[in-house]
Motif scaffolding. Structure first.
Motif, PDB file in Angstrom:
ATOM      1  N   HIS A 132       0.836  -1.212   0.000  1.00 49.13           N
ATOM      2  CA  HIS A 132       0.000   0.000   0.000  1.00 49.13           C
ATOM      3  C   HIS A 132       0.864   1.252   0.000  1.00 49.13           C
ATOM      4  N   TRP A 133       0.432   2.234  -0.774  1.00 42.07           N
ATOM      5  CA  TRP A 133       1.109   3.532  -0.841  1.00 42.07           C
ATOM      6  C   TRP A 133       0.070   4.588  -0.481  1.00 42.07           C
ATOM      7  N   HIS A 134       0.240   5.174   0.681  1.00 41.47           N
ATOM      8  CA  HIS A 134      -0.724   6.181   1.138  1.00 41.47           C
ATOM      9  C   HIS A 134      -0.071   7.550   1.183  1.00 41.47           C
ATOM     10  N   SER A 135      -0.894   8.591   1.233  1.00 44.18           N
ATOM     11  CA  SER A 135      -0.352   9.948   1.357  1.00 44.18           C
ATOM     12  C   SER A 135       0.177  10.153   2.784  1.00 44.18           C
ATOM     13  N   GLU A 136       1.002  11.151   2.959  1.00 44.14           N
ATOM     14  CA  GLU A 136       1.585  11.412   4.276  1.00 44.14           C
ATOM     15  C   GLU A 136       0.578  12.030   5.244  1.00 44.14           C
ATOM     16  N   GLU A 137      -0.389  12.739   4.709  1.00 38.80           N
ATOM     17  CA  GLU A 137      -1.294  13.500   5.563  1.00 38.80           C
ATOM     18  C   GLU A 137      -2.686  12.891   5.676  1.00 38.80           C
ATOM     19  N   GLY A 138      -3.106  12.206   4.637  1.00 37.78           N
ATOM     20  CA  GLY A 138      -4.528  11.913   4.477  1.00 37.78           C
ATOM     21  C   GLY A 138      -5.101  10.854   5.383  1.00 37.78           C
ATOM     22  N   MET A 139      -6.387  10.726   5.296  1.00 35.22           N
ATOM     23  CA  MET A 139      -7.122   9.737   6.074  1.00 35.22           C
ATOM     24  C   MET A 139      -7.649   8.689   5.094  1.00 35.22           C
ATOM     25  N   VAL A 140      -7.045   7.528   5.129  1.00 37.07           N
ATOM     26  CA  VAL A 140      -7.490   6.445   4.265  1.00 37.07           C
ATOM     27  C   VAL A 140      -8.095   5.364   5.146  1.00 37.07           C
ATOM     28  N   LYS A 141      -9.243   4.888   4.720  1.00 39.24           N
ATOM     29  CA  LYS A 141      -9.871   3.771   5.439  1.00 39.24           C
ATOM     30  C   LYS A 141      -9.752   2.549   4.535  1.00 39.24           C
ATOM     31  N   VAL A 142      -9.035   1.552   5.004  1.00 39.02           N
ATOM     32  CA  VAL A 142      -8.816   0.346   4.207  1.00 39.02           C
ATOM     33  C   VAL A 142      -9.498  -0.822   4.909  1.00 39.02           C
ATOM     34  N   VAL A 143     -10.421  -1.467   4.205  1.00 40.06           N
ATOM     35  CA  VAL A 143     -11.146  -2.593   4.821  1.00 40.06           C
ATOM     36  C   VAL A 143     -11.087  -3.805   3.878  1.00 40.06           C
ATOM     37  N   PRO A 144     -10.020  -4.595   3.975  1.00 39.85           N
ATOM     38  CA  PRO A 144      -9.944  -5.791   3.141  1.00 39.85           C
ATOM     39  C   PRO A 144     -10.528  -7.010   3.863  1.00 39.85           C
ATOM     40  N   VAL A 145     -11.402  -7.703   3.157  1.00 40.51           N
ATOM     41  CA  VAL A 145     -11.999  -8.927   3.701  1.00 40.51           C
ATOM     42  C   VAL A 145     -11.763 -10.039   2.684  1.00 40.51           C
ATOM     43  N   ALA A 146     -11.211 -11.149   3.137  1.00 36.71           N
ATOM     44  CA  ALA A 146     -10.943 -12.252   2.201  1.00 36.71           C
ATOM     45  C   ALA A 146     -11.369 -13.574   2.821  1.00 36.71           C
ATOM     46  N   ARG A 147     -12.013 -14.370   1.990  1.00 34.64           N
ATOM     47  CA  ARG A 147     -12.368 -15.736   2.392  1.00 34.64           C
ATOM     48  C   ARG A 147     -11.671 -16.677   1.420  1.00 34.64           C
ATOM     49  N   ILE A 148     -10.848 -17.544   1.976  1.00 29.07           N
ATOM     50  CA  ILE A 148      -9.954 -18.349   1.133  1.00 29.07           C
ATOM     51  C   ILE A 148     -10.223 -19.832   1.382  1.00 29.07           C
ATOM     52  N   GLU A 149     -10.364 -20.585   0.316  1.00 38.03           N
ATOM     53  CA  GLU A 149     -10.559 -22.040   0.426  1.00 38.03           C
ATOM     54  C   GLU A 149      -9.396 -22.732  -0.267  1.00 38.03           C
ATOM     55  N   LEU A 150      -8.697 -23.590   0.476  1.00 41.84           N
ATOM     56  CA  LEU A 150      -7.572 -24.321  -0.106  1.00 41.84           C
ATOM     57  C   LEU A 150      -7.944 -25.784  -0.245  1.00 41.84           C
ATOM     58  N   ASP A 151      -7.836 -26.266  -1.460  1.00 44.03           N
ATOM     59  CA  ASP A 151      -8.117 -27.689  -1.703  1.00 44.03           C
ATOM     60  C   ASP A 151      -6.887 -28.510  -1.285  1.00 44.03           C
ATOM     61  N   GLU A 152      -6.969 -29.805  -1.461  1.00 45.54           N
ATOM     62  CA  GLU A 152      -5.883 -30.678  -0.987  1.00 45.54           C
ATOM     63  C   GLU A 152      -4.533 -30.289  -1.597  1.00 45.54           C
ATOM     64  N   ARG A 153      -3.538 -30.203  -0.747  1.00 41.43           N
ATOM     65  CA  ARG A 153      -2.141 -29.910  -1.107  1.00 41.43           C
ATOM     66  C   ARG A 153      -1.969 -28.578  -1.847  1.00 41.43           C
ATOM     67  N   ALA A 154      -2.909 -27.706  -1.709  1.00 44.35           N
ATOM     68  CA  ALA A 154      -2.748 -26.357  -2.285  1.00 44.35           C
ATOM     69  C   ALA A 154      -1.760 -25.555  -1.430  1.00 44.35           C
ATOM     70  N   ARG A 155      -1.104 -24.594  -2.067  1.00 41.03           N
ATOM     71  CA  ARG A 155      -0.176 -23.709  -1.348  1.00 41.03           C
ATOM     72  C   ARG A 155      -0.656 -22.278  -1.526  1.00 41.03           C
ATOM     73  N   PHE A 156      -0.774 -21.578  -0.400  1.00 40.93           N
ATOM     74  CA  PHE A 156      -1.291 -20.211  -0.438  1.00 40.93           C
ATOM     75  C   PHE A 156      -0.410 -19.322   0.419  1.00 40.93           C
ATOM     76  N   SER A 157       0.018 -18.199  -0.123  1.00 44.77           N
ATOM     77  CA  SER A 157       0.736 -17.244   0.731  1.00 44.77           C
ATOM     78  C   SER A 157       0.305 -15.837   0.377  1.00 44.77           C
TER      79      SER A 157
END
Lengths: 308, 250
Positions: A132-157
């Motif tokens: 993320h690259w934000h301004s030095e002064e500003g007000m940023v609201k960041v709301v990330p929501v993630a739902r992740i499903e890994l099947d057999e032997r999947a690799r996730f990073s």
């Protein structure tokens, strides 16, 4: 006009000189898709919404995307809302890595909302680096929501980095469900200043035998910034392994709270956690000062290390 | 020429007198040792010379090149050219060896990292990008500490128990680094209770319970230390106090 916007967004994330438009990419400003390029086996279907973009991304079965897919989500005006809805499917045995940049260089009052659904197929590999690259002064609201499903032997990073500019408010909520033999690594590195507020919830449910998860959060807060980290691993299957690591450095009147939760529902599973919150380690500080660094320089270097 | 003078220094922590009217003069350009049994006050003396925060409430004075440094902080002393290698060096999560060395280096060229790593016997290609963290052994960590000091080019370096927790190969490399420092004109002050380390010194000071007992040529001090201080006759003797050694001999 569109090319100017692309240039401005890329410049704000320091990619304007190195970016190659033939690499797979998707560049968005507010709710407008400025540029995209897809390669064999990667299907991207972006759709503009009134307040953002919905994007479906799919990597076909067995396809290994050679170079990272660049995602650039920007909001150049001082004010506004950007809602990104991501629907990502990595089919069985496919491989892909994403390099994502979220940039709000002029932000005074900006909201960046992300809803992601990610499915990683059997023996597939997925990695996602988000800066993320934000301004030095500003007000940023960041709301990330993630739902992740890994099947057999999947690799996730996944790795989330917010070190440049003011955080504003970040309220992250990631949940990963891991089937047998799969692994999830989630890392977050954030530096909060002034009255920034950092809230992180990362969770992994180890449902399948031999599944693994590592949740790592490194935070520094100074001035009046506040951080609350809730990391949770639930191990339900035999030979499931998990580790929660939370380190926070506080300075000035910063406040940090860490709540690592580990729950084990199978006697053959094993989950560990470590959490450390405090000021800069005095021995580290004195070592660097004994080499001639001022206290401020030494603290900056220690924090740089923690957040690297 | 005297580079460092410890003048009538006493330090009391709670009710214990750790250093008792200690006076010593260290000559520029030589390897000198402060030797004594465990608990003699050696590491305290090193910390006090470096100006570490918990060791500043002492009486007496510390003079570096004739000027008092008593009121200077750690970094101010370091910028005069004084530095300290800890008995157990700190580890820095996330910091690379090259960053750690360059932070101290006078010459900020990246080639300097390779130069000093080679001087302590560590292959630059294997070490410059490694973390200064728990993945390093005690010996590796000590050598990286010395590499950072070599890059700093100090005037006076305090090496606190340089052989503790390291293997034989690492000890030899540490001794080589001490030779490099001496060759560059750096004054080296070894803090030790090891006769093997003491042998590397040109001159030595023997302290016991915070008081100077004897000083002189290293061979003389080794003979005295090995004969009378190992094992320490004062361990488990509660009535022993520093007044008993005030005459300079026990």
């Amino acid at each position: 006009m569109t090319e100017d916007l692309v240039e401005e967004i890329l410049e704000s994330v320091n990619l304007h000189r190195s970016f190659n438009k033939n690499t797979p990419h998707l560049i968005i400003n507010a709710n407008e898709v400025l540029s995209s390029h897809q390669v064999e086996g990667l299907i991207m279907e972006p759709e503009e919404l009134p307040d953002g973009v919905r994007a479906k991304l799919r990597v076909k079965k067995g396809v290994k995307i050679g170079s990272p897919v660049h995602l650039c989500f920007g909001l150049l005006p001082e004010r506004g809302v950007q809602h990104i809805v991501m629907d990502i499917e990595i089919e069985d045995e496919a491989e892909v890595s994403f390099m994502a940049h979220c940039t709000f260089p002029n932000a005074v009052e900006v909201e960046h909302l992300m809803d992601a659904r990610i499915e990683v197929g059997r023996q597939a590999r997925y990695s996602y680096f988000e800066r993320h690259w934000h301004s030095e002064e500003g007000m940023v609201k960041v709301v990330p929501v993630a739902r992740i499903e890994l099947d057999e032997r999947a690799r996730f990073s996944t790795e989330f980095e917010l070190l440049k500019g003011r955080v504003g408010l970040i309220d992250m909520d990631y949940l990963t469900v891991c089937q047998a033999g799969s692994s999830a690594e989630m890392r977050a590195r954030i530096f909060g200043r002034q009255d920034d507020v950092i809230k992180i919830r990362e969770a992994a449910v180890l449902k399948g035998e031999g599944s693994r998860a590592a949740l790592t959060t490194h935070i520094a807060v100074k001035n009046q910034a506040r951080a609350e980290i809730n990391n949770e691993i639930i191990a339900e299957a035999p030979y499931a392994r998990g580790h929660v690591d939370c380190k926070e450095i506080i300075q000035d009147n910063g406040v940090a709270r860490a709540v690592p939760v580990v729950e084990v529902r199978n006697p053959k599973a094993h989950v560990t956690h470590e959490a450390a919150i405090g000021s800069v380690d005095s021995k580290q500080l004195q070592t660097l000062m004994s080499r001639g660094l001022s206290e401020e320089e030494a603290v900056d270097l220690i924090i740089e290390g923690l957040l690297s | 020429m005297v580079i460092l003078e410890v003048r009538d220094v006493s330090l009391q922590v709670n009710s214990s007198l750790i250093l008792n009217r200690l006076s010593m003069e260290f000559q520029a350009g030589y390897v000198q040792a402060v030797v004594g049994p465990n608990g003699a006050g050696k590491s305290t003396l090193a910390s006090l010379i470096m100006g570490l925060p918990d060791y500043q409430q002492h009486t007496g004075d510390i003079l570096f090149e004739g000027k008092s440094i008593k009121n200077l902080n750690v970094d101010e002393r370091a910028r005069l050219g004084i530095t300290l290698a800890w008995q157990e060096p700190a580890r820095f999560e996330g910091l690379k060896v090259s960053q750690f060395i360059l932070a101290a280096a006078k010459n900020k060229d990246k080639k300097e990292v390779d130069r000093v790593l080679e001087m302590v016997g560590l292959e630059p290609d294997r070490y410059r990008s490694r973390g200064v963290d728990k993945t390093l052994s005690g010996g590796e960590r000590k050598r990286i500490e010395l590499a950072s000091i070599l890059a700093m080019k100090p005037r006076l370096v305090l090496l606190d128990e340089p052989d503790s927790g390291v293997d034989i190969e690492a000890i030899d490399r540490i001794f080589e680094a001490i030779n490099h420092l001496k060759k560059d004109g750096t004054t080296v002050l070894l803090i030790t209770h090891s006769p093997k380390v003491l042998e590397k010194a040109d001159y030595a000071f023997l302290i016991c319970r915070g008081t100077l007992v004897d000083q002189g040529e290293t061979s003389k001090i080794i003979e005295y230390f090995s004969g009378k201080c190992l094992p320490c006759p004062h361990q488990n003797v509660p009535e022993f106090n520093s007044a008993a050694v005030s005459g300079g001999k026990i």
